[in-house]
Write a protein that holds these residues in place. Sequence first.
Motif, PDB file in Angstrom:
ATOM      1  N   ILE A 126       0.821  -1.213   0.000  1.00  0.00           N
ATOM      2  CA  ILE A 126       0.000   0.000   0.000  1.00  0.00           C
ATOM      3  C   ILE A 126       0.858   1.268   0.000  1.00  0.00           C
ATOM      4  O   ILE A 126       0.570   2.225  -0.720  1.00  0.00           O
ATOM      5  N   ASP A 127       1.920   1.271   0.752  1.00  0.00           N
ATOM      6  CA  ASP A 127       2.742   2.481   0.843  1.00  0.00           C
ATOM      7  C   ASP A 127       3.499   2.748  -0.458  1.00  0.00           C
ATOM      8  O   ASP A 127       3.651   3.910  -0.856  1.00  0.00           O
ATOM      9  N   ASP A 128       3.943   1.698  -1.123  1.00  0.00           N
ATOM     10  CA  ASP A 128       4.607   1.874  -2.417  1.00  0.00           C
ATOM     11  C   ASP A 128       3.615   2.341  -3.472  1.00  0.00           C
ATOM     12  O   ASP A 128       3.925   3.212  -4.292  1.00  0.00           O
ATOM     13  N   LEU A 129       2.429   1.749  -3.466  1.00  0.00           N
ATOM     14  CA  LEU A 129       1.419   2.102  -4.471  1.00  0.00           C
ATOM     15  C   LEU A 129       1.000   3.560  -4.360  1.00  0.00           C
ATOM     16  O   LEU A 129       0.921   4.278  -5.363  1.00  0.00           O
ATOM     17  N   ILE A 130       0.725   4.021  -3.147  1.00  0.00           N
ATOM     18  CA  ILE A 130       0.221   5.386  -2.952  1.00  0.00           C
ATOM     19  C   ILE A 130       1.210   6.431  -3.467  1.00  0.00           C
ATOM     20  O   ILE A 130       0.806   7.448  -4.026  1.00  0.00           O
ATOM     21  N   LYS A 131       2.498   6.178  -3.326  1.00  0.00           N
ATOM     22  CA  LYS A 131       3.510   7.121  -3.810  1.00  0.00           C
ATOM     23  C   LYS A 131       3.626   7.123  -5.332  1.00  0.00           C
ATOM     24  O   LYS A 131       4.090   8.088  -5.926  1.00  0.00           O
ATOM     25  N   GLU A 132       3.170   6.026  -5.960  1.00  0.00           N
ATOM     26  CA  GLU A 132       3.424   5.791  -7.381  1.00  0.00           C
ATOM     27  C   GLU A 132       2.327   6.314  -8.308  1.00  0.00           C
ATOM     28  O   GLU A 132       2.592   6.728  -9.428  1.00  0.00           O
ATOM     29  N   SER A 186     -10.471  -6.995  10.975  1.00  0.00           N
ATOM     30  CA  SER A 186     -10.860  -5.893  11.846  1.00  0.00           C
ATOM     31  C   SER A 186     -10.848  -4.584  11.062  1.00  0.00           C
ATOM     32  O   SER A 186      -9.872  -4.279  10.366  1.00  0.00           O
ATOM     33  N   LEU A 187     -11.935  -3.811  11.159  1.00  0.00           N
ATOM     34  CA  LEU A 187     -12.025  -2.568  10.404  1.00  0.00           C
ATOM     35  C   LEU A 187     -10.968  -1.569  10.848  1.00  0.00           C
ATOM     36  O   LEU A 187     -10.364  -0.878  10.028  1.00  0.00           O
ATOM     37  N   ASN A 188     -10.736  -1.484  12.138  1.00  0.00           N
ATOM     38  CA  ASN A 188      -9.721  -0.567  12.654  1.00  0.00           C
ATOM     39  C   ASN A 188      -8.332  -0.986  12.176  1.00  0.00           C
ATOM     40  O   ASN A 188      -7.512  -0.161  11.772  1.00  0.00           O
ATOM     41  N   ASN A 189      -8.099  -2.296  12.184  1.00  0.00           N
ATOM     42  CA  ASN A 189      -6.827  -2.829  11.718  1.00  0.00           C
ATOM     43  C   ASN A 189      -6.661  -2.583  10.222  1.00  0.00           C
ATOM     44  O   ASN A 189      -5.559  -2.276   9.741  1.00  0.00           O
ATOM     45  N   TYR A 190      -7.761  -2.680   9.465  1.00  0.00           N
ATOM     46  CA  TYR A 190      -7.708  -2.447   8.018  1.00  0.00           C
ATOM     47  C   TYR A 190      -7.261  -1.017   7.728  1.00  0.00           C
ATOM     48  O   TYR A 190      -6.416  -0.782   6.866  1.00  0.00           O
ATOM     49  N   HIS A 191      -7.828  -0.063   8.424  1.00  0.00           N
ATOM     50  CA  HIS A 191      -7.475   1.336   8.152  1.00  0.00           C
ATOM     51  C   HIS A 191      -5.983   1.581   8.392  1.00  0.00           C
ATOM     52  O   HIS A 191      -5.324   2.256   7.607  1.00  0.00           O
ATOM     53  N   LYS A 192      -5.452   1.009   9.454  1.00  0.00           N
ATOM     54  CA  LYS A 192      -4.032   1.191   9.753  1.00  0.00           C
ATOM     55  C   LYS A 192      -3.138   0.518   8.719  1.00  0.00           C
ATOM     56  O   LYS A 192      -2.113   1.070   8.309  1.00  0.00           O
ATOM     57  N   LYS A 193      -3.527  -0.676   8.280  1.00  0.00           N
ATOM     58  CA  LYS A 193      -2.667  -1.456   7.390  1.00  0.00           C
ATOM     59  C   LYS A 193      -2.853  -1.127   5.913  1.00  0.00           C
ATOM     60  O   LYS A 193      -1.892  -1.153   5.134  1.00  0.00           O
ATOM     61  N   PHE A 194      -4.114  -0.816   5.505  1.00  0.00           N
ATOM     62  CA  PHE A 194      -4.388  -0.699   4.074  1.00  0.00           C
ATOM     63  C   PHE A 194      -5.203   0.538   3.687  1.00  0.00           C
ATOM     64  O   PHE A 194      -5.412   0.789   2.506  1.00  0.00           O
ATOM     65  N   GLY A 195      -5.666   1.305   4.667  1.00  0.00           N
ATOM     66  CA  GLY A 195      -6.511   2.452   4.358  1.00  0.00           C
ATOM     67  C   GLY A 195      -5.705   3.690   3.992  1.00  0.00           C
ATOM     68  O   GLY A 195      -4.492   3.756   4.194  1.00  0.00           O
ATOM     69  N   THR A 237      -4.777   6.747   5.180  1.00  0.00           N
ATOM     70  CA  THR A 237      -4.674   7.528   6.414  1.00  0.00           C
ATOM     71  C   THR A 237      -4.202   8.941   6.068  1.00  0.00           C
ATOM     72  O   THR A 237      -3.756   9.217   4.953  1.00  0.00           O
ATOM     73  N   LEU A 238      -4.268   9.818   7.039  1.00  0.00           N
ATOM     74  CA  LEU A 238      -3.776  11.186   6.838  1.00  0.00           C
ATOM     75  C   LEU A 238      -2.288  11.179   6.512  1.00  0.00           C
ATOM     76  O   LEU A 238      -1.814  11.972   5.683  1.00  0.00           O
ATOM     77  N   GLU A 239      -1.550  10.271   7.135  1.00  0.00           N
ATOM     78  CA  GLU A 239      -0.111  10.197   6.903  1.00  0.00           C
ATOM     79  C   GLU A 239       0.199   9.713   5.488  1.00  0.00           C
ATOM     80  O   GLU A 239       1.085  10.255   4.805  1.00  0.00           O
ATOM     81  N   ARG A 240      -0.541   8.712   5.025  1.00  0.00           N
ATOM     82  CA  ARG A 240      -0.302   8.198   3.668  1.00  0.00           C
ATOM     83  C   ARG A 240      -0.676   9.229   2.615  1.00  0.00           C
ATOM     84  O   ARG A 240      -0.015   9.337   1.574  1.00  0.00           O
ATOM     85  N   GLU A 241      -1.741   9.967   2.837  1.00  0.00           N
ATOM     86  CA  GLU A 241      -2.169  10.965   1.858  1.00  0.00           C
ATOM     87  C   GLU A 241      -1.066  11.975   1.578  1.00  0.00           C
ATOM     88  O   GLU A 241      -0.911  12.452   0.438  1.00  0.00           O
ATOM     89  N   LYS A 242      -0.265  12.288   2.582  1.00  0.00           N
ATOM     90  CA  LYS A 242       0.817  13.268   2.419  1.00  0.00           C
ATOM     91  C   LYS A 242       1.910  12.777   1.481  1.00  0.00           C
ATOM     92  O   LYS A 242       2.712  13.575   0.989  1.00  0.00           O
ATOM     93  N   THR A 243       1.964  11.463   1.227  1.00  0.00           N
ATOM     94  CA  THR A 243       3.002  10.911   0.348  1.00  0.00           C
ATOM     95  C   THR A 243       2.536  10.800  -1.107  1.00  0.00           C
ATOM     96  O   THR A 243       3.313  10.385  -1.968  1.00  0.00           O
ATOM     97  N   MET A 244       1.287  11.161  -1.386  1.00  0.00           N
ATOM     98  CA  MET A 244       0.771  11.074  -2.758  1.00  0.00           C
ATOM     99  C   MET A 244       1.426  12.122  -3.643  1.00  0.00           C
ATOM    100  O   MET A 244       1.906  13.154  -3.166  1.00  0.00           O
ATOM    101  N   LEU A 266     -10.572  13.070   4.591  1.00  0.00           N
ATOM    102  CA  LEU A 266     -10.123  13.058   3.197  1.00  0.00           C
ATOM    103  C   LEU A 266     -11.247  12.835   2.191  1.00  0.00           C
ATOM    104  O   LEU A 266     -11.053  13.006   0.994  1.00  0.00           O
ATOM    105  N   VAL A 267     -12.429  12.472   2.682  1.00  0.00           N
ATOM    106  CA  VAL A 267     -13.548  12.157   1.783  1.00  0.00           C
ATOM    107  C   VAL A 267     -13.921  13.362   0.918  1.00  0.00           C
ATOM    108  O   VAL A 267     -14.216  13.223  -0.271  1.00  0.00           O
ATOM    109  N   GLU A 268     -13.889  14.554   1.506  1.00  0.00           N
ATOM    110  CA  GLU A 268     -14.218  15.772   0.751  1.00  0.00           C
ATOM    111  C   GLU A 268     -13.029  16.737   0.699  1.00  0.00           C
ATOM    112  O   GLU A 268     -13.202  17.947   0.630  1.00  0.00           O
ATOM    113  N   SER A 269     -11.838  16.167   0.694  1.00  0.00           N
ATOM    114  CA  SER A 269     -10.619  16.972   0.629  1.00  0.00           C
ATOM    115  C   SER A 269     -10.395  17.475  -0.799  1.00  0.00           C
ATOM    116  O   SER A 269     -11.044  17.021  -1.740  1.00  0.00           O
ATOM    117  N   PRO A 270      -9.463  18.429  -0.997  1.00  0.00           N
ATOM    118  CA  PRO A 270      -9.188  18.933  -2.355  1.00  0.00           C
ATOM    119  C   PRO A 270      -8.799  17.852  -3.362  1.00  0.00           C
ATOM    120  O   PRO A 270      -9.038  18.000  -4.559  1.00  0.00           O
TER     121      PRO A 270
END
Length: 296
Positions: free
Chosen positions: A194-200, A221-230, A232-239, A261-265
Amino acid sequence: MLTTADLTVEKINSLLIAADEFSKGKVLKPTKEIFVSNLFFEDSTRTKTSFDIAERKLGLQVVPFDVTSSSVNKGESLYDTVKTLQSLGVNLLVIRHKQDQFYKELKEIDLPIINGGDGTGNHPSQTLLDLMTIHQEFGKFKGLKIGIVGDVKHSRVANSNAVALRKLGAKVYFSGPEKWFDEGAIINGTYLSIDDLIKEVDVLMLLRIQHERHDEKMKISLNNYHKKFGLTLEREKTMKENAIIMHPAPINRGVEIHDDLVESPRSRIFQQMKNGVFARMAILKDALESKGFEFL
């Protein structure tokens, strides 16, 4: 309009041109009365409503069909239901069904049928509105990198989009829990973390977790999913600076994507929904014209 695999690049482009014209206010009306009906055997908000609005914008007569009060509940087959509506004078049907490739039962029906989603198979009208949204942003497909993240195994959106995007020259990558993936043509060696894909990627396409299609081995687990594959605010910064976020919805906020992030720019999620009406107007017009109906 059953699968994106059936569509040529020329047909996709002509549909996108028509959809763009409708988005800019083009108005057409049929030269004679046309009756259409939407048969949704699975729940839907966006697809069903946007087809309904698209049909009315084109001046079509929408015949209501409620599965819960139909003869389907008396054991009537899909074929007999469709044959009945055809006999009564319906000229086109939009069908969503939980069965993969439901349309194979209807090969003998001489009626335009638009696939509103079949099981885990295809969702061609969603693909067209997604393509419209991407083209509005970048003006091209060739050379773009598209990331599809999430429940790919059960996603008709992922299937349809991957086929069409590759035809148009885009590179498609996938990510998500590996137990939700089947090796095959759709993945084709393009799985990334996920982290490689988001940057690419230029387009990050997130998918809903389809709990209703999961057995116990696939649950997460939904909470676990967001941390591992969702997203997140931190991942969005690497786009990438100009990368956009898409989602076919409905959205599990805080799971596939952080609520902020749902209604972010970067987000084009509600633009996709808006484009759904115009894309489906183009599909309806094309399907009806293929049967000799005319619009002015």
